[in-house]
Write an enzyme that holds these catalytic residues in place. Structure first.
Site, mmCIF file in Angstrom:
data_model
loop_
_atom_site.group_PDB
_atom_site.id
_atom_site.type_symbol
_atom_site.label_atom_id
_atom_site.label_comp_id
_atom_site.label_asym_id
_atom_site.label_seq_id
_atom_site.Cartn_x
_atom_site.Cartn_y
_atom_site.Cartn_z
ATOM 1 C CD1 TRP A 186 -2.530 1.914 0.611
ATOM 2 C CD2 TRP A 186 -1.154 2.415 2.308
ATOM 3 N NE1 TRP A 186 -2.790 3.205 1.009
ATOM 4 C CE2 TRP A 186 -1.969 3.533 2.047
ATOM 5 C CE3 TRP A 186 -0.207 2.494 3.337
ATOM 6 C CZ2 TRP A 186 -1.863 4.717 2.764
ATOM 7 C CZ3 TRP A 186 -0.103 3.680 4.054
ATOM 8 C CH2 TRP A 186 -0.928 4.777 3.768
ATOM 9 C CD GLU A 225 -4.546 -1.498 2.232
ATOM 10 O OE1 GLU A 225 -3.362 -1.718 2.539
ATOM 11 O OE2 GLU A 225 -5.414 -1.183 3.063
ATOM 12 C CE LYS A 227 -6.165 5.966 2.950
ATOM 13 N NZ LYS A 227 -5.211 5.967 4.017
ATOM 14 C CG ASP A 258 -8.394 -1.019 4.907
ATOM 15 O OD1 ASP A 258 -9.445 -0.642 5.462
ATOM 16 O OD2 ASP A 258 -7.276 -0.893 5.427
ATOM 17 C CG HIS A 261 -8.784 1.739 2.369
ATOM 18 N ND1 HIS A 261 -7.527 1.433 1.925
ATOM 19 C CD2 HIS A 261 -8.632 2.176 3.637
ATOM 20 C CE1 HIS A 261 -6.653 1.643 2.902
ATOM 21 N NE2 HIS A 261 -7.317 2.091 3.948
ATOM 22 C CG HIS A 285 -5.667 -4.439 5.349
ATOM 23 N ND1 HIS A 285 -4.797 -3.402 5.106
ATOM 24 C CD2 HIS A 285 -4.907 -5.559 5.402
ATOM 25 C CE1 HIS A 285 -3.564 -3.878 5.007
ATOM 26 N NE2 HIS A 285 -3.601 -5.188 5.173
ATOM 27 C CG ASP A 293 -8.985 4.577 6.265
ATOM 28 O OD1 ASP A 293 -9.361 3.603 6.924
ATOM 29 O OD2 ASP A 293 -7.889 4.635 5.678
ATOM 30 C CG ASP A 295 -7.331 2.655 10.067
ATOM 31 O OD1 ASP A 295 -7.562 1.605 9.459
ATOM 32 O OD2 ASP A 295 -6.800 3.645 9.527
ATOM 33 C CG ASP A 325 -4.992 -1.633 8.440
ATOM 34 O OD1 ASP A 325 -4.367 -1.171 9.414
ATOM 35 O OD2 ASP A 325 -4.971 -1.095 7.309
#
Ligand code: RNT
Ligand code: ZN
Length: 417
Positions: A186, A225, A227, A258, A261, A285, A293, A295, A325
């Site tokens: 990524w 990956e 995004k 992910d 994303h 992820h 995003d 997380d 993630d």
């Protein structure tokens, strides 16, 4: 909880599921073979161990300064083992390049070699843990807003060299563990504001990827990956989902999804069946975006549940790698690992317990309301009793009992940091 109670509840649940033709004993075996890849970076808010480490950059951000974060490689290893001891099953560890064992030496990203990961390989062997790997483009003086997509040849070459070296390291890990190491690529590349060079950047990224992937590496697998945007890079992302989906399909790479994303109303789950006719394997992820995003720690929310349903419904269990993630620095970090991992497992468990064939037959026979009825009924089925049994069998605390273990670890270990 008393084990007789867990056993009794399990027997009742088993009978309820048997009514739908679902064998919970078999599902428990399937869950045992479901391995997450725990991301090392929740333990220290994505800081890593570079001697020359600077501030975090590259469009990602960890917020919060809850006390007790791992400050060095020994503390991180200790925390990972603690978290693993509270998560049923056996799980992989996903390392970023910046978590190397640099032993006090300044090692720039284009100088890294497997030497700095030998102690990890050894640790993984001793602790029966398989390793996955990631190149690291962020938090470096040359990160800027463009790395592999940089038209400046010297910067681009620097990151190409870094990523090639990371593939060598991943391959050595895969060889040592006799199981392919999954390496994620990524990069944060993008633009804060309007730009007329989207095509230039994307063609440059494609050229870099082609160079990086030139070398055959038999013991590792590459995943890429995309995004939607990064902080400070809001207007344009070079490696978008479309870009990497097309690249993965054309070049036989694993696509990383992910869950943080995509646009807030876009469903990551829906991508599974859309790309699997063209792409052999997926890497996940699993994360939780809150408005962006962010997380946050994975929980059993609808998007996560839907993602695991879609994998099982597509019969794709063995075509997916299950990475986590998230990085929340505002709460106890061991707690974050345990909650996020257990929630991902519970979503997988619920997906495995779905009477898929039965519902599918009804759907194909045009019995729409029955499909809806059964899907609604499944939501309140006693899956928790099955998960408790899974914890009991794996000798880890059942239900909220892990909280007492974490409290003890805080008192004995992290409060002294
Ligand atoms: C960033 C990507 C990437 C990172 C990790 C640290 O938006 O999700 O996967 O979170 O590599
Ligand atoms: Zn990610």
């Amino acid at each position: 909880m008393k084990s007789e109670l867990i056993e009794q509840a399990y027997q009742l649940a088993k009978a309820r599921y048997a009514d739908y033709g679902v064998d919970t004993d078999k599902v428990l075996e399937q869950l045992q073979n479901f391995h997450l890849s725990l991301h090392c970076w929740q333990a220290d808010d994505v800081k890593g161990f570079e001697v020359q480490a600077g501030a975090m950059s590259g469009g990602i951000q960890s917020t919060g300064d809850f006390p007790g974060a791992a400050r060095n490689i020994d503390e991180l290893r200790q925390d990972i083992l603690k978290a693993k001891s509270l998560i049923p099953g056996n799980h992989r560890l996903n390392l970023h390049e910046i978590y190397g064992d640099f032993k006090g030496k300044v090692v720039d990203r284009d100088e890294v070699t497997v030497e700095y990961f030998e102690s990890w390989i050894q640790w993984a062997k001793e602790n029966n843990t398989k390793l996955d790997f990631n190149s690291s483009s962020f938090s470096h003086p040359k990160s800027g807003s463009l790395s592999l997509a940089n038209p400046d040849e010297s910067i681009r070459k620097f990151w190409v060299e870094h990523t090639k070296r990371c593939r060598d390291i991943a391959n050595a890990m895969g060889e040592a563990q006799n199981d392919p190491c999954i390496m994620n690529l990524w990069v944060h590349d993008g633009c804060k504001d309007v730009s007329v060079n989207h095509a230039l950047y994307r063609n440059t990224l494609k050229k870099s990827l082609d160079e990086i992937f030139e070398k055959k590496q038999p013991c590792m697998k590459d995943c890429i990956e995309g995004k939607v945007f990064g902080i400070g890079l809001e207007s344009f992302t070079v490696g978008s989902h479309d870009f990497y989906t097309a690249y993965a399909a054309q070049n036989d790479k694993i696509l990383t999804i992910d869950t943080g994303h995509y646009h807030p109303t876009e469903s990551p789950a829906d991508k599974v069946s859309a790309v699997l006719p063209f792409i052999k394997e997926l890497m996940l992820h699993v994360s939780r975006p809150v408005r962006w995003d962010s997380d946050h720690v994975t929980i059993m929310d609808d998007p996560t549940q839907e993602l695991f349903f879609e994998i099982v419904r597509a019969n794709a269990l063995d075509r997916v790698h299950y990475g986590l993630d998230f990085f929340d620095g505002s709460i106890n970090r061991i707690g974050a690992y345990v909650i996020g991992s257990r929630s991902a497992q519970k979503c997988m468990l619920r997906a495995l317990l779905e009477p898929k064939e039965y519902i599918s037959k009804l759907e194909l026979a045009g019995e729409g309301y029955k499909v809806l009825a059964l899907i609604e009924e499944q939501k309140a089925m006693p899956w928790q009793a099955v998960y408790d049994m899974f914890c009991l069998k794996n000798n880890v605390p059942v239900g909220q009992e892990f909280i007492a273990d974490i409290d003890k670890y805080v008192a004995d270990v992290t409060s002294k940091r």
